[in-house]
Design a protein around this motif. Sequence first.
Motif, short mmCIF file in Angstrom:
data_model
loop_
_atom_site.label_atom_id
_atom_site.label_comp_id
_atom_site.label_asym_id
_atom_site.label_seq_id
_atom_site.Cartn_x
_atom_site.Cartn_y
_atom_site.Cartn_z
N SER A 276 0.75 -1.41 -0.26
CA SER A 276 0.08 0.06 -0.37
C SER A 276 0.50 1.34 0.30
CB SER A 276 -1.34 0.10 1.10
OG SER A 276 -1.90 -0.94 1.76
N VAL A 277 2.05 1.35 0.96
CA VAL A 277 2.71 2.09 1.03
C VAL A 277 3.34 2.53 -0.23
CG1 VAL A 277 4.69 3.34 1.34
CG2 VAL A 277 2.81 2.62 3.60
N ASN B 33 2.60 0.95 -3.18
CA ASN B 33 2.17 1.91 -4.60
C ASN B 33 1.49 3.80 -4.67
OD1 ASN B 33 0.17 1.36 -6.86
ND2 ASN B 33 -1.50 2.31 -5.14
N LYS B 34 1.42 3.94 -3.57
CA LYS B 34 1.33 5.79 -2.57
C LYS B 34 3.02 6.54 -3.52
CE LYS B 34 -1.63 6.01 1.33
NZ LYS B 34 -2.60 6.42 0.47
N ARG B 35 3.89 5.36 -3.31
CA ARG B 35 5.14 6.38 -3.33
C ARG B 35 5.03 6.07 -5.03
NH1 ARG B 35 9.05 7.39 0.79
NH2 ARG B 35 7.47 7.38 2.46
N ASN C 298 1.42 0.10 -10.96
CA ASN C 298 0.20 0.07 -10.22
C ASN C 298 0.90 -1.60 -9.64
OD1 ASN C 298 -1.54 1.58 -11.07
ND2 ASN C 298 -1.24 0.98 -12.55
N LYS D 198 -5.58 5.64 -5.84
CA LYS D 198 -4.29 6.90 -6.30
C LYS D 198 -5.01 8.09 -5.70
CE LYS D 198 -0.25 4.44 -7.51
NZ LYS D 198 0.76 4.62 -8.71
N ASP E 188 -6.78 8.62 -2.42
CA ASP E 188 -5.92 8.76 -1.52
C ASP E 188 -6.75 7.77 -0.26
OD1 ASP E 188 -3.57 9.00 -0.26
OD2 ASP E 188 -4.76 10.90 0.99
N TRP E 189 -6.95 6.10 -1.27
CA TRP E 189 -7.26 5.40 -0.80
C TRP E 189 -5.98 5.41 0.56
CZ3 TRP E 189 -11.40 3.60 1.50
CH2 TRP E 189 -12.11 2.41 1.30
N CYS F 181 -3.75 -0.83 -1.35
CA CYS F 181 -3.67 -0.70 -2.20
C CYS F 181 -4.82 -1.49 -3.47
CB CYS F 181 -2.59 -1.41 -2.83
SG CYS F 181 -2.31 -3.07 -2.20
N ILE G 50 -2.90 3.33 8.66
CA ILE G 50 -1.79 4.00 8.03
C ILE G 50 -0.03 3.96 8.54
CG2 ILE G 50 -1.22 5.96 6.75
CD1 ILE G 50 -3.94 5.60 5.94
N TYR H 11 3.36 2.55 7.99
CA TYR H 11 4.49 3.77 6.98
C TYR H 11 6.02 3.19 8.27
CZ TYR H 11 2.61 6.81 3.97
OH TYR H 11 1.68 7.05 2.59
#
Length: 381
Positions: free
Chosen positions: A245-246, A248-250, A258, A317, A320-321, A324, A343, A347
């Motif tokens: 999940s992190v 995917n955000k990065r 993806n 994305k 901001d879910w 992932c 979250i 992290y």
Amino acid sequence: MASPEKGKNGKERDEVVKQRAKKEGLGWIEWMMGWFYLAYEMLFQRIIASNLENPMPLPPINDLTFVVTGSTSGIGKEIARQLAEAGGHVVMAVRNPKAATDLIKKWQEDWSGKGLPLNIEVMELNLLSLDSVVRFAEAWNARSGALHALINNAGIFSIGEPQKFSKDGYEEHMQVNHLAPALLSVLLLPSLIRSSPSRIVNVNSIMHNLGFVDPEDMNLTSGKRKFTSMVGYSNSKLAQIMFSSVLNKRLPSEAGINVVCASPGIVHTNVARDLPKIVQAGYRLIPYFIFSPEEGSRSTLFAATDPQLVEFCESLKAEDWPVCAFINHDCRPANPSEEAHNIETAYRVWEKTLELVGLPSDAVERLIEGEEVTCKYGVSQ
């Protein structure tokens, strides 16, 4: 007006209270819900996925390249074979190259006369050695070839066995199911970026619902919780979702990558060899409820090839879910556990994972910018 000293003491007390209040495990309601989801999937997965064909038809994947870890048995074996038969270039990343070579020979013989020879090759990869992971990634990146999907399928579930550690010093479930795939995913980013749109697909499990990850005790050696193979496995699968999940955000949208987690359902694989005798008997008595490896491969194949999945991942994305994309055994989006949505813990798992696998905290950003990143593992002697 409070003095600075009193203010300082107040902050210290607040920090102590916060530390004491830190969650140290699943609540009983979360734990019961986890078992409920597991039982529900066992009883109804075949009904829920009854709309799927078997084998599942794949979209055109000619000229696409897939790396599949753990592809000599179980789900991974089916994933590799079906991707190759659909026209993909498949790289079997395995611990036993001879077993993979023998499989390819058999598949080529069975496929003879149905079309062009299958485009499959073998590369050695041992997830119990982070040195091996780095060597694999360096060898692949050096080819400057395409990589459209990395499928992290390999995993272990040493049911009933005592706690074991890899030569790198990490609990084996955590290393094979999370740390090694995480390292491989980051190190292969240059190839994935070069081939975008591309994907990282992690084969996960419904059992992540029973997991709880303490980033300061990922090896489960502090004594806070008693180790069992169930705890080791479920924790490693939850850690994989959090890291994914992190990651995917990065990854910015322009990188074109993806990250997806896929649950295969409850599948009759080689894990059954390690089950207690009474549970093995249950496996033989209730074959209707348990997927075959071919059926269990469908959600991962969908996650690796469906063209519409890109739009779905990008929408997550944009919104901001917190997690992932998670694809269920019926090839539909699903929501992972409540703990997977934590979250703050995610992290912390991200940071601890990079530390354990020997990567700098800004490794992803540097690789996206085209810079080189050095890992403490795999360094040439």
